[in-house]
Design a protein around this motif. Structure first.
Motif, short mmCIF file in Angstrom:
data_model
loop_
_atom_site.label_atom_id
_atom_site.label_comp_id
_atom_site.label_asym_id
_atom_site.label_seq_id
_atom_site.Cartn_x
_atom_site.Cartn_y
_atom_site.Cartn_z
N ASP A 138 0.83 -1.21 0.00
CA ASP A 138 0.00 0.00 0.00
C ASP A 138 0.86 1.26 0.00
OD1 ASP A 138 0.98 -0.04 2.60
OD2 ASP A 138 -0.88 0.71 3.47
N ARG A 139 2.16 1.11 -0.20
CA ARG A 139 3.07 2.26 -0.20
C ARG A 139 3.23 2.82 -1.61
NH1 ARG A 139 4.17 4.40 4.84
NH2 ARG A 139 3.61 2.73 6.27
N ILE A 140 3.18 4.15 -1.71
CA ILE A 140 3.28 4.82 -3.01
C ILE A 140 4.75 5.08 -3.32
CG2 ILE A 140 2.62 6.85 -4.34
CD1 ILE A 140 0.28 7.19 -2.31
N VAL A 141 5.26 4.40 -4.34
CA VAL A 141 6.67 4.55 -4.73
C VAL A 141 6.72 5.48 -5.93
CG1 VAL A 141 8.75 3.35 -5.46
CG2 VAL A 141 7.13 2.20 -3.93
N PRO A 142 7.28 6.69 -5.77
CA PRO A 142 7.30 7.65 -6.87
C PRO A 142 8.28 7.23 -7.97
CG PRO A 142 7.70 8.72 -4.75
CD PRO A 142 7.84 7.25 -4.54
N GLY A 143 7.91 7.55 -9.20
CA GLY A 143 8.80 7.36 -10.34
C GLY A 143 9.13 8.72 -10.92
N PRO A 144 9.47 8.75 -12.21
CA PRO A 144 9.75 10.04 -12.85
C PRO A 144 8.51 10.93 -12.81
CG PRO A 144 10.35 8.20 -14.28
CD PRO A 144 9.59 7.62 -13.13
N GLN A 145 8.73 12.22 -12.69
CA GLN A 145 7.59 13.14 -12.62
C GLN A 145 7.27 13.64 -14.02
OE1 GLN A 145 7.77 16.05 -9.50
NE2 GLN A 145 6.25 17.36 -10.48
N PRO A 146 6.17 13.13 -14.60
CA PRO A 146 5.83 13.54 -15.97
C PRO A 146 5.08 14.86 -15.99
CG PRO A 146 4.21 12.00 -15.18
CD PRO A 146 5.20 12.20 -14.05
N ALA A 147 5.11 15.53 -17.13
CA ALA A 147 4.26 16.70 -17.32
C ALA A 147 2.95 16.19 -17.90
CB ALA A 147 4.92 17.70 -18.26
N THR A 148 1.91 16.20 -17.11
CA THR A 148 0.64 15.61 -17.54
C THR A 148 -0.20 16.56 -18.37
OG1 THR A 148 -0.56 16.36 -15.58
CG2 THR A 148 0.60 14.24 -15.42
N GLY A 149 0.11 17.86 -18.29
CA GLY A 149 -0.70 18.85 -19.00
C GLY A 149 -1.89 19.31 -18.18
N ASP A 150 -2.05 18.75 -16.97
CA ASP A 150 -3.13 19.17 -16.09
C ASP A 150 -2.50 19.74 -14.82
OD1 ASP A 150 -6.27 18.73 -15.42
OD2 ASP A 150 -5.06 18.35 -13.63
N ARG A 151 -2.82 20.99 -14.50
CA ARG A 151 -2.16 21.67 -13.39
C ARG A 151 -2.34 20.93 -12.07
NH1 ARG A 151 -3.83 24.82 -9.42
NH2 ARG A 151 -5.94 25.07 -10.26
N LEU A 152 -3.56 20.50 -11.77
CA LEU A 152 -3.80 19.85 -10.48
C LEU A 152 -3.14 18.47 -10.41
CD1 LEU A 152 -7.48 20.96 -9.86
CD2 LEU A 152 -5.50 21.52 -8.44
N LEU A 153 -3.10 17.75 -11.51
CA LEU A 153 -2.45 16.44 -11.49
C LEU A 153 -0.93 16.61 -11.38
CD1 LEU A 153 -3.05 13.45 -11.52
CD2 LEU A 153 -2.85 13.49 -14.03
N ASP A 154 -0.39 17.63 -12.04
CA ASP A 154 1.04 17.93 -11.88
C ASP A 154 1.36 18.31 -10.44
OD1 ASP A 154 1.63 17.41 -14.53
OD2 ASP A 154 1.52 19.51 -15.16
N GLU A 155 0.45 19.06 -9.83
CA GLU A 155 0.61 19.45 -8.43
C GLU A 155 0.59 18.21 -7.53
OE1 GLU A 155 -2.59 21.39 -5.64
OE2 GLU A 155 -1.74 22.96 -6.91
N ALA A 156 -0.29 17.28 -7.86
CA ALA A 156 -0.36 16.02 -7.09
C ALA A 156 0.96 15.26 -7.20
CB ALA A 156 -1.52 15.16 -7.59
N ALA A 157 1.50 15.17 -8.41
CA ALA A 157 2.76 14.44 -8.62
C ALA A 157 3.90 15.09 -7.86
CB ALA A 157 3.08 14.38 -10.11
N SER A 158 3.93 16.42 -7.84
CA SER A 158 5.02 17.12 -7.17
C SER A 158 4.91 17.04 -5.65
CB SER A 158 5.08 18.58 -7.62
OG SER A 158 3.94 19.28 -7.16
#
Length: 201
Positions: A48-68
Motif C-alpha cells: 500500500d506504499r506509493i513509490v514515486p517514479g519520474p515526474q511527468p508533465a501531464t498537462g493538467d495543473r492539479l495532477l502535476d501538483e499532485a505528482a510534485s
C-alpha cells in the motif's frame, strides 16, 4: 481530461439524483489522481506504499501538483495517508479550476435573467466525454462512483480490473469513505446525546 475532473463532472450531473458529501468527494478525487499517476507510470504501489517514479508533465495543473507533492523518501507514504493528506480541500480546488475554465457556470433564474447562487455544468465536450465514460461503465470511474453512492453496484459486480495498484487504490478509497461516514454518524450521536443532556437539566 483526468479521472478526477471526469469524476467531479459526473457527481455534479443533476441526473444522478444523489448528493455527495464534499469530504467523500475530496477523498475520491485524491484516489482518482493517484490512479492517473499509476497509469502514467509516475508512481507504483509496493503493497500500500506509493513509490514515486519520474515526474511527468501531464498537462493538467492539479495532477502535476499532485505528482510534485508525493513523498519521495522511504518508507514512502501509504495510499490511505495520501488520500487524507492530498484530499484535504481538493473538491474546492477542482471546482474552482473547472469554473475558471468555463466548465461550470452560475445558473440563471427562469423568470429573470440574473445569475442565481447555484452552480451548474456547462454544456461542453469535457462534460459529454465524462458522461460517455460513465455511461460506458468504464471500470475506474464506475468503481469510484459506486464508492460514493452515486450508482449502485451491478448485480453481476463491477467490471474487472487487472492492475493490482489500481485495485488497491480503489479499495482504499472505499474504506476511507466508509470511515468518514462512521465519523459523521458518531458525531451526530454525540451531538444528539449532548442536546438531550441539556434538555433534561
Amino acid at each position: 481530461m483526468t479521472t478526477a475532473r471526469d469524476l467531479l463532472i459526473v457527481t455534479m450531473d443533476p441526473g444522478t439524483g444523489r448528493p455527495v458529501e464534499q469530504g467523500d468527494l475530496s477523498l475520491a478525487l485524491a484516489g482518482a489522481e493517484l490512479i492517473d499517476l499509476v497509469e502514467a507510470s509516475a508512481v507504483d504501489l509496493d503493497g500500500d506504499r506509493i513509490v514515486p517514479g519520474p515526474q511527468p508533465a501531464t498537462g493538467d495543473r492539479l495532477l502535476d501538483e499532485a505528482a510534485s507533492s508525493l513523498v519521495r523518501a522511504e518508507p514512502y507514504e501509504s495510499a490511505e495517508d495520501w488520500l487524507w493528506r492530498r484530499g484535504r480541500g481538493l473538491f474546492s480546488a477542482y471546482l474552482a479550476a473547472l469554473e475558471t475554465e468555463g466548465l461550470i457556470t452560475r445558473e440563471r433564474g427562469r423568470r429573470f435573467p440574473v445569475r442565481t447562487g447555484r452552480k451548474a455544468l456547462a454544456d461542453s465536450p469535457d462534460r459529454r466525454r465524462a458522461e460517455e465514460r460513465q455511461a460506458s461503465d468504464e471500470p475506474v470511474l464506475a468503481a469510484l462512483t459506486t464508492a460514493l453512492g452515486i450508482r449502485d453496484e451491478p448485480v453481476d459486480g463491477l467490471p474487472e480490473l487487472t492492475d493490482d495498484a489500481v485495485v488497491t487504490v480503489l479499495a482504499t478509497v472505499g474504506n476511507a469513505v466508509t470511515e468518514l461516514e462512521a465519523v459523521r454518524q458518531r458525531r451526530t450521536i454525540e451531538d444528539a446525546a449532548f442536546d438531550n443532556v441539556w434538555r433534561g437539566m
